[in-house]
Structures are given as C-alpha cells and as structure tokens.
Design a protein around this motif. Structure first.
Motif, PDB file in Angstrom:
ATOM      1  N   TYR A 124       0.852  -1.190   0.000  1.00  0.00           N
ATOM      2  CA  TYR A 124       0.000   0.000   0.000  1.00  0.00           C
ATOM      3  C   TYR A 124       0.885   1.235   0.000  1.00  0.00           C
ATOM      4  O   TYR A 124       1.740   1.378   0.870  1.00  0.00           O
ATOM      5  CB  TYR A 124      -0.888   0.012   1.244  1.00  0.00           C
ATOM      6  CG  TYR A 124      -2.044  -0.961   1.148  1.00  0.00           C
ATOM      7  CD1 TYR A 124      -3.195  -0.608   0.448  1.00  0.00           C
ATOM      8  CD2 TYR A 124      -1.984  -2.215   1.740  1.00  0.00           C
ATOM      9  CE1 TYR A 124      -4.258  -1.484   0.346  1.00  0.00           C
ATOM     10  CE2 TYR A 124      -3.045  -3.102   1.643  1.00  0.00           C
ATOM     11  CZ  TYR A 124      -4.186  -2.731   0.944  1.00  0.00           C
ATOM     12  OH  TYR A 124      -5.230  -3.601   0.840  1.00  0.00           O
ATOM     13  N   ALA A 145      -2.679   8.200  -4.758  1.00  0.00           N
ATOM     14  CA  ALA A 145      -4.025   8.084  -4.181  1.00  0.00           C
ATOM     15  C   ALA A 145      -4.865   9.288  -4.593  1.00  0.00           C
ATOM     16  O   ALA A 145      -4.379  10.425  -4.571  1.00  0.00           O
ATOM     17  CB  ALA A 145      -3.939   8.007  -2.653  1.00  0.00           C
ATOM     18  N   ALA A 194      -4.645   5.997  -9.973  1.00  0.00           N
ATOM     19  CA  ALA A 194      -5.117   5.004  -8.998  1.00  0.00           C
ATOM     20  C   ALA A 194      -6.478   4.437  -9.402  1.00  0.00           C
ATOM     21  O   ALA A 194      -7.000   3.556  -8.717  1.00  0.00           O
ATOM     22  CB  ALA A 194      -5.207   5.635  -7.615  1.00  0.00           C
ATOM     23  N   LYS A 246      -7.905   0.720  -8.959  1.00  0.00           N
ATOM     24  CA  LYS A 246      -7.076  -0.001  -7.991  1.00  0.00           C
ATOM     25  C   LYS A 246      -7.732   0.017  -6.610  1.00  0.00           C
ATOM     26  O   LYS A 246      -8.413   0.977  -6.261  1.00  0.00           O
ATOM     27  CB  LYS A 246      -5.679   0.623  -7.909  1.00  0.00           C
ATOM     28  CG  LYS A 246      -4.901   0.425  -9.199  1.00  0.00           C
ATOM     29  CD  LYS A 246      -3.502   0.973  -9.123  1.00  0.00           C
ATOM     30  CE  LYS A 246      -2.753   0.625 -10.420  1.00  0.00           C
ATOM     31  NZ  LYS A 246      -1.420   1.178 -10.452  1.00  0.00           N
ATOM     32  N   THR A 257      -8.157   0.646  -2.847  1.00  0.00           N
ATOM     33  CA  THR A 257      -7.568   1.628  -1.930  1.00  0.00           C
ATOM     34  C   THR A 257      -8.005   1.296  -0.509  1.00  0.00           C
ATOM     35  O   THR A 257      -8.978   0.570  -0.301  1.00  0.00           O
ATOM     36  CB  THR A 257      -8.018   3.067  -2.260  1.00  0.00           C
ATOM     37  OG1 THR A 257      -9.433   3.132  -2.168  1.00  0.00           O
ATOM     38  CG2 THR A 257      -7.577   3.490  -3.639  1.00  0.00           C
ATOM     39  N   VAL A 314      -2.993   3.209  -1.889  1.00  0.00           N
ATOM     40  CA  VAL A 314      -3.356   2.442  -3.081  1.00  0.00           C
ATOM     41  C   VAL A 314      -2.609   1.107  -3.042  1.00  0.00           C
ATOM     42  O   VAL A 314      -1.408   1.074  -2.766  1.00  0.00           O
ATOM     43  CB  VAL A 314      -2.929   3.207  -4.366  1.00  0.00           C
ATOM     44  CG1 VAL A 314      -3.341   2.445  -5.610  1.00  0.00           C
ATOM     45  CG2 VAL A 314      -3.497   4.617  -4.365  1.00  0.00           C
TER      46      VAL A 314
END
Lengths: 206, 220
Positions: free
Chosen positions: B118, B123, B128, B131, B133, B142
């Motif tokens: 992560y 983000a 992102a 994806k 999160t 992310v």
C-alpha cells in the motif's frame, strides 16, 4: 522572471535540509542556495548534488533527474531507485521544489497531465508529493495567454491529495494554511488589486 | 563460476518471443547498451519492456521500439521519446504509466516475495483508478502489485567471477532492484575481476541474483 521565482523559493529552504529540485524553474533554485548549506537529493540516486562539471570534470554517467551532467559534493552518496523513493515517501527528504500547471485554492496541484493529450510521463512528482515534508511549488502566476494558474477548481488532473505548503510566483508567495491560501509576501511593486485580478482563487492576507 | 557470454549469445539464451524484459537505466545512463544492441539485432518480438524510459528516438530502447519489437511498455516517463506517442496513436504500442517510486518499489516487492504493498503515491489521482484503496491511520493508500519479469538486462561497473556487482555513480538507478525481480538476470559490466577482489562491504548486488555476465562494448 524565472530567476526571481527561484531566488524567492530558495529563501524558504533552511540550513541542513535535504531538498529535491524538480525540472524547469526548480532547477534554478540550486543557484541561490548557499553552497554546502542544503543537501540536494536527485531521485535517480544521488544525495549531495554539486554544481555542473567544469572543464575536465565531466562524467557522462553522473547526471541529475533532469539528465544534465552534475558533480557531487564531498560527503555525497549514491543509491538505487528503490531506496531513493523510499527516502522520499518515508519522509526523510525535507523539501521538494516542484513546478505546476495549476494550483487550486486549497493548494492541491496539477502538474502531470493535460486533458485530451496523450499522457506519457509522470516521473517522480506523485511520489514527492506523497512523502516530502515541505512542498514548495514554483510557477509563473499566469499562463502564456495570461490565464490564471491559481484557480478555484482544477481543470487539469490533480497530482496528489496532498496540498503544497508554499506557492511562489513572480507576483507573490503564498502559504497553505488550514486548507486555504494565505498571502505571505507580495513582490515589490505589485499591488494587492493586481494580484487579486490575476488570481482566480480566494486567498487571505493574514 | 558465472557464465561469461557475448551479448548476442546471452540474448539468444535468455530472451524469447513475448518475453517480459526489465531493462535498467535512467535515460541512457546505466542502460546496458551492448545488450540492447544485441536485442535489436535479434529476431525476438512481442516484447513487454519495463524500463523508466524508452530511450531516445532511435537510440537504445528507442531503436527497439522503431524495429517494432515492443508490444507493451511499462515505465514512468516516456515524454522524451516522441516515437512512443506516435506508436501509441498508431495502435502499435500499449503504454502503462506508473509513478517512478511505485515502479521501483513494485520491483522491490517482487524481488522480496511480497504480494503487493500500500502506497500513498497517486491516491486520489487518475493513476489510482480501478485499484483497490484503503484508509490506514487516516490516510488513503493504493494497493500496488509486484512487478516481475522473465529477464532483466542490467548494467553494472564491475563484477567478480561469481557475479557479485558494484555500480558506477548514477548509473546504478534501477539496476540493483531489477536484478532482484526477474527470473533470469544478465549483467553487462566494464570489467570482471577475481573472486575476492571486491570488498564484501561494497558489493551492492550479491551474486545470487545474477545469472550471466557480458562485457560492455558500447559505452556512453
């Protein structure tokens, strides 16, 4: 104008800081920092970037992130890309000086993509925004066409959820505080009315 | 002892049609130019190339692209080679853009046997999108997948005969982390020295990551 912006941005850097300089106006900041007072970090794996090489000093395998030849200062270190970005994300780099295409009234910046154009480069900008402690954005106050680059709503894709801490243009320096822009310093000869006319986001003056 | 091959032999042994290749370098610095030249002279095609950039027009990986060998490119900054945009618009090349630090860490994760990581980088941005999160300790992160390759072509300064590597200044860049993330690693070096001639304290890439050595014939 670029030199003026770079000189003013350099004043925000404090002795002993590790500083990453982006491409463009940020690169010029190096000319205005006291030798040996800040440590320049280059994300391709150098801490302790020195001035450009003089005659006989060129090593083609020693470059900065803008792919220009550099030298290194005594005490410099080399490292790989994974470690370099771990330094950045991990909060070990004190400041980044970055260019921007737009900044909104909360200090959120857009500096990597233009809608409708093929986006083929992001580089390290998003990583720098995610991790360095102080983000200093340097840019011309308006576009070449005279359009404000400080806007209430970004029309370009943002680079991060994290706002800049300072915004330096040829007209003024702003600080981002409590989610808004605060005027820190007006360049001599610029009136507050002129600044407001060329800025499309609200800012406070104290 | 490590196999020392010509660049042509090494490429013929390790590359195959459709292979995913990591190629070291930041621009042309730290790029294994002798291996890239051998790759360009080979018949291999449909390659996925993971590299920060795709060379400059007609140079290094830029030549690989012009020869039509690259089907997909994964990297952080292709802006310096206008051929990349032209190939994308012509439908000949698929490009995946990753923030530079995420790319390096995805290689590190692959080499370290991790399932992903992560990162706060990207983000809330377009990179992102799609994806997973997660908000951790009040901040959005992310999930990024590790980045593996079949083959890494890397550039180092000096190797010993076991394959231990040391690098040269900013030519190090992505090379050490790529060496960890690929099934087969070919290192192009300036010089090969006897085992024991490199101080263990200065070895950056221990020999267990390296499979073949090639002496550099092309230099910047």
């Amino acid at each position: 104008m670029k030199e003026l912006i770079a000189r003013r941005a350099a004043r925000l850097l404090q002795p002993g800081w590790v500083v990453n300089l982006g491409i463009g106006i940020p690169t010029l900041v190096a000319k205005y920092v006291d030798e040996g007072v800040v440590f320049l970090h280059s994300e391709n794996g150098v801490l302790g970037v020195g001035p450009p090489p003089g005659p006989g000093e060129l090593d083609v395998n020693l470059i900065d992130a803008g792919k220009r030849p550099i030298t290194v200062r005594p005490g410099a270190a080399y490292f790989d890309s994974a470690q370099s970005f771990a330094m950045i994300r991990g909060g070990h780099v004190n400041a980044a000086v970055l260019g921007a295409l737009q900044v909104d009234g909360q200090g959120i910046i857009a500096n990597w993509a233009i809608p409708g154009e093929l986006v083929l480069g992001v580089g390290g900008a998003m990583d720098l925004l995610s991790g360095v402690r102080t983000v200093i954005v340097v840019m011309s106050h308006t576009t070449r066409e005279g359009e404000p680059k400080i806007v209430s709503q970004l029309t370009l894709p943002k680079s991060s959820l994290r706002p800049a801490d300072y915004l330096v243009t040829e007209l003024a320096t702003f600080r981002v505080r409590d989610g808004g822009l605060v005027l820190d310093e007006l360049v001599e000869g610029v009136s507050i009315d002129e600044l407001k006319a060329r800025t499309a986001a609200p800012f406070s003056t104290a | 002892m490590m196999k020392v091959l010509s660049a042509e032999e090494a490429v013929a042994e390790v590359v195959f049609d459709g292979a995913t290749l990591m190629v070291g370098g930041f621009g042309l610095v730290g790029k294994p130019l002798t291996l890239v030249r051998a790759l360009n002279a080979s018949a291999f095609k449909d390659l996925t190339v993971i590299s920060n950039n795709l060379g400059e027009p007609g140079k290094g990986l830029g030549e690989t692209l012009r020869l039509g060998k690259v089907r997909r490119a994964i990297g952080s900054y292709f802006t310096t080679n206008p051929d990349v945009g032209a190939a994308v618009l012509a439908g000949k090349l698929e490009v995946t853009l990753i923030p530079q630090g995420t790319m390096a860490e995805a290689m590190r994760a692959a080499g370290a046997g991790l399932g992903g990581f992560y990162t706060p980088t990207a983000a809330g941005t377009r990179l992102a999108e799609g994806k997973e999160t997660r908000v951790l300790r009040g901040r959005e992160y992310v999930l990024e997948e590790p980045l593996h390759a079949d083959v890494a072509l890397i550039r180092a300064h000096r190797a010993d005969k076991l394959g231990n590597l040391v690098y040269w200044k900013s030519a190090r860049n992505f090379n050490p982390v790529m060496a960890t993330a690929a099934k087969t690693v070919v290192a192009e070096v300036d010089e090969i020295v006897e085992v024991g001639a490199l101080d263990p304290e200065i070895i950056v890439t221990p020999h267990l990551y390296v499979d073949r050595l090639v002496i550099a014939k092309e230099r910047l």
